[in-house]
Every structure is written in C-alpha cells, then in structure tokens.
Scaffold this active site. Structure first.
Site, PDB file in Angstrom:
ATOM      1  N   GLY A  11       0.832  -1.220   0.000  1.00  0.00           N
ATOM      2  CA  GLY A  11       0.000   0.000   0.000  1.00  0.00           C
ATOM      3  C   GLY A  11       0.853   1.250   0.000  1.00  0.00           C
ATOM      4  N   GLN A  15      -2.028   6.616   1.902  1.00  0.00           N
ATOM      5  CA  GLN A  15      -1.666   7.572   2.969  1.00  0.00           C
ATOM      6  C   GLN A  15      -0.659   6.993   3.958  1.00  0.00           C
ATOM      7  OE1 GLN A  15      -4.380  10.156   5.734  1.00  0.00           O
ATOM      8  NE2 GLN A  15      -4.356   8.148   6.661  1.00  0.00           N
ATOM      9  N   LEU A  83      -0.370  -2.784   4.598  1.00  0.00           N
ATOM     10  CA  LEU A  83      -1.273  -1.626   4.611  1.00  0.00           C
ATOM     11  C   LEU A  83      -2.163  -1.601   3.375  1.00  0.00           C
ATOM     12  CD1 LEU A  83       1.327   1.075   5.730  1.00  0.00           C
ATOM     13  CD2 LEU A  83      -0.003  -0.503   7.129  1.00  0.00           C
ATOM     14  N   GLU A 130     -13.569  -0.180  11.982  1.00  0.00           N
ATOM     15  CA  GLU A 130     -14.784  -0.634  11.287  1.00  0.00           C
ATOM     16  C   GLU A 130     -15.179  -2.042  11.748  1.00  0.00           C
ATOM     17  OE1 GLU A 130     -16.912   0.873   8.894  1.00  0.00           O
ATOM     18  OE2 GLU A 130     -15.931   2.689   9.595  1.00  0.00           O
ATOM     19  N   TYR A 152     -16.410  -4.284   3.635  1.00  0.00           N
ATOM     20  CA  TYR A 152     -15.047  -3.929   4.059  1.00  0.00           C
ATOM     21  C   TYR A 152     -14.778  -4.446   5.474  1.00  0.00           C
ATOM     22  CZ  TYR A 152     -11.312  -0.851   5.886  1.00  0.00           C
ATOM     23  OH  TYR A 152     -10.182  -0.354   6.496  1.00  0.00           O
TER      24      TYR A 152
END
Ligand code: NDP
Ligand code: GDP
Length: 340
Positions: A11, A15, A83, A130, A152
């Site tokens: 990833g 970010q 990530l 989440e 997700y």
C-alpha cells in the site's frame, strides 16, 4: 557491521504507506514499497515526504498468490507491514467480492507464505475500528466484541482473525493494529475529512460551490496518520505479537468537522433544518455553504466510534500527539497551497 533491517510496506501509494516509509527510512531501514501495477501510479505521498528516491518499488498485487510469494521470498524482509487494501467502505458495498478477496484472502496469502518460507518474518496487519461497526460497548477496546457493518468490515474481520489464528497456531509474529480513523494531508479525497478540507480550500480560493455531503450525524474518533504510523512501528518492536487499539478517545460528528474546517478560513457555519433538509449557511453573509445529498448515505452505517488506546499507552508508551483542531488546520492549509 550489522546490516540494515529490511521492511516490505504494502500500500505504498496510500496515505499510511508514505508516512510509515518516511519513519522507517529515518530509522535506517531498507524499505521496499509494494504497489500494484496501474496506468497512473500515484507517488505523491512519497514525493511530498521527500523519500521518492529512497523507497525501492516492487510490483505487488494482493490478488495474486504467486506474485506475493515471489516478492516476499526474494526480498526476505524482517518486517512486513500490510497496509494495502480496498480501504473505502462505500466502495465495498459496490464491490463486495473484490474487497473480500483483497482485504481478506490477500492477508491469508501473506500469512501462509510467511509460515511456509520465512517463519521469522514479522507481519503487521492494518485492522480497523470498522470491525466494531454497530458498537457493542463504548469506548471500544481490544476486548470489545466485533460487529462489522460493511463488506469492508467483514473482510477485515476475516483477516484479523486469520492473523490471530496463525499467531496462536504457528507461532508467527502476527500483530494487528486496530486503528481508528486517521487522516492527514495525504488522505484520499473520497474520505469525508479530506473531501471537506479540499472543498473548503477551494471555497477560500473563490470556488463558491456548495459542499454536498451525506450523514452529518455520523461520528468518528479522528487522529493524525503521522502519529499512528509510530504506533505501528512500536507494535512491531514489542517482544511479542499482539493486538492494539490506536485512537484518540475523542469523538466528533461530520458536522463538527465541517465547522472546524470552515473556521480554519474564518467562516462560521449556521445550521438550519433537520435530516435531508439540513443546510449550513455562512453566519455573517447568509450564503448557502452545505447541503445534504442522500446519494452519499450507506446501506448500513457505523454511527459512532470512540476508541480506548490505554493498552497501547501502557504497554508500548504510544499516545496521539495531534488534536483535531490542529489536524484540520494542517489539512486545510495544505489543500489551500495545493489548489493555489
Ligand atoms: P489508502 O486507501 O490510502 O491506501 C490503500 C493502498 O492499498 C493503496 O496503496 C492501494 O494501491 C493499495 N491496494 C489496493 N488494492 C490493492 C491490491 N489488490 N494489491 C496491492 N495493493 C492494493 O489507505 P490508508 O493508507 O488510509 O490505510 C492503510 C491501511 O489501513 C488500509 O488497509 C486501511 O484499510 C487500513 N485502515 C485505515 C484507516 C484510516 O483511517 N486511514 C483506519 C483503519 C484501518 P492503489 O494506489 O493501486 O490503489
Ligand atoms: P470510514 O469511517 O472509513 O467510512 O470513513 P469515511 O471518511 O469514508 O466516512 C466517515 C463517515 O462520514 C461515514 O459515517 C460516512 O457515512 C460519513 N459521510 C458523510 N458524508 C460523507 C461523504 O460525503 N463522503 C464520505 N466518504 N463519507 C461521508
């Protein structure tokens, strides 16, 4: 002379990938940044942090077992930070199967490759608040029962439990960070915080369009991504693999975040109406600033999240350093520069 430690960060175009790579490079790591091939690889984050030339980019796709196998066995990293993910909750309702494959099965691939070929390699998995979804207690800790509310969240729950299962079954150093929302000037613009700060920046530069937003009552525990990647690193240096919550313990609504963002350009929002009729006006001029757009509502919502990071504080010495008003200021100022 001891060799530098090697870290594989998946990833890398995201970010957290950028912030974590900066931290690892500053600590002397050799950093391999894993990125799936696409026509427009976005290295803005690495450029922004001045490390574009220091990260070795490798082609990596969480959907492809043989590719993950080749990358991990050829680099032989000391630490893997996973990530990479389809990380946007709203998109997961539209692409539930690919999200499950990337965010769930992709993690099982990594675990099994490490177990079979490099059992001493440590793995960090990006678990998420989440997982708590329809929250079963407040604040949420490592012991709070999970109740995900999106494809997700469900895929991340599978990955989370596979990490724990491999840790317990095979003695793999498999550590999970249950991170609450964390934002920064590198946050994707589809997420609500960056959507708002980008909009407010453009507004201050003369683009007077209204901000169209979804659920204003939804509330999150928002921290600064730069602080949170320090926590990831600390978890991986701890003597044993474990699960840690990282959070600020403070919760604010989307309405609050909108207020803070307009305040950063000296505009006060006055709210009128309820539900889909709610609107935000400039309290001085009466100009319409914010309208609710139901197309941003989700099939199932996570109404409110509040994390308790006391285990991370006690065991790792980790604490968030940045308050929400500082974070909003950093993001709005960055977006004003970027849009100027
Ligand atoms: P981003 O969305 O910014 O980055 C996600 C990264 O995953 C991108 O680099 C993306 O690459 C990559 N990716 C997506 N699909 C694949 C794939 N099939 N194979 C390889 N790479 C892929 O996320 P963040 O940096 O914000 O978050 C990092 C991790 O932490 C994610 O797993 C996220 O779910 C989790 N998390 C984030 C929180 C937050 O508030 N930021 C909170 C809790 C957890 P590309 O550029 O090609 O799309
Ligand atoms: P999430 O917590 O990972 O889902 O992060 P997001 O930033 O995508 O969403 C946070 C909350 O903001 C959710 O409850 C959304 O329903 C709510 N929200 C309200 N309006 C918007 C919007 O316009 N875009 C997004 N992304 N979220 C919104």
């Amino acid at each position: 002379m001891s060799q530098n430690k090697k870290a594989l960060v998946t990833g890398i175009t995201g970010q957290d990938g950028a912030w974590l790579s900066k931290l690892l490079i500053d600590k002397g790591y050799e950093v391999y940044g894993a990125s799936r091939r696409n026509s427009n690889r976005n290295m803005y984050g690495l450029k922004y942090l001045g490390i574009e030339d220091k990260v070795k980019i490798v082609d990596f796709d969480l959907l492809d077992y043989s590719n993950i196998h080749d990358v991990i066995t050829s680099i032989q990293p000391d630490e893997i930070y996973n990530l990479a993910a389809q990380s946007f909750v709203a998109a997961s309702f539209k692409q539930p199967i690919s999200t499950s494959m990337i965010d769930g099965i992709g993690v099982a691939y990594i675990l099994d490759i490490v177990k079979t070929f490099l059992p001493k390699t440590k793995i960090y998995q990006a678990s998420t608040s989440e997982l708590y979804g329809k929250v079963q207690e407040t604040p949420q800790t490592e012991k709070t029962p999970l109740y995900p509310r999106s494809p997700y969240g469900v895929a991340k729950q599978y990955a989370h439990w596979m990490m724990i299962n491999y840790r317990e079954s095979y003695d793999i150093f498999a550590t999970c960070g249950i991170l609450f929302n964390h934002e920064s000037e590198l946050r994707g613009k589809e997420f609500v915080t960056r959507k708002i700060t980008d909009h407010v920046a453009k507004y201050s530069l003369g683009n007077k369009a209204e901000l169209r937003i979804g659920n204003l009552d939804s509330s999150r525990d928002w921290g600064y991504a730069k602080d949170y990647v320090e926590g990831m690193y600390m978890m991986m240096q701890h003597e044993t693999p474990d699960t840690f919550v990282l959070a600020t313990g403070e919760t604010h609504s989307i309405r609050d975040f909108t207020n803070y963002s307009f305040n950063a350009i000296n505009v006060e929002v006055r709210w009128e109406g309820k539900g889909v009729e709610e609107k935000g006006y400039d309290s001085k001029t009466g100009e319409l600033l914010v309208v609710v757009d139901p197309s941003y509502f989700r099939p199932a919502e996570v109404d409110i999240l509040t994390g308790d990071a006391s285990k991370a504080k006690k065991v790792l010495g980790w604490e968030p350093k940045t308050k929400l008003d500082q974070l909003v200021k950093i993001m709005v100022e960055h977006d004003i520069k970027l849009n100027s």
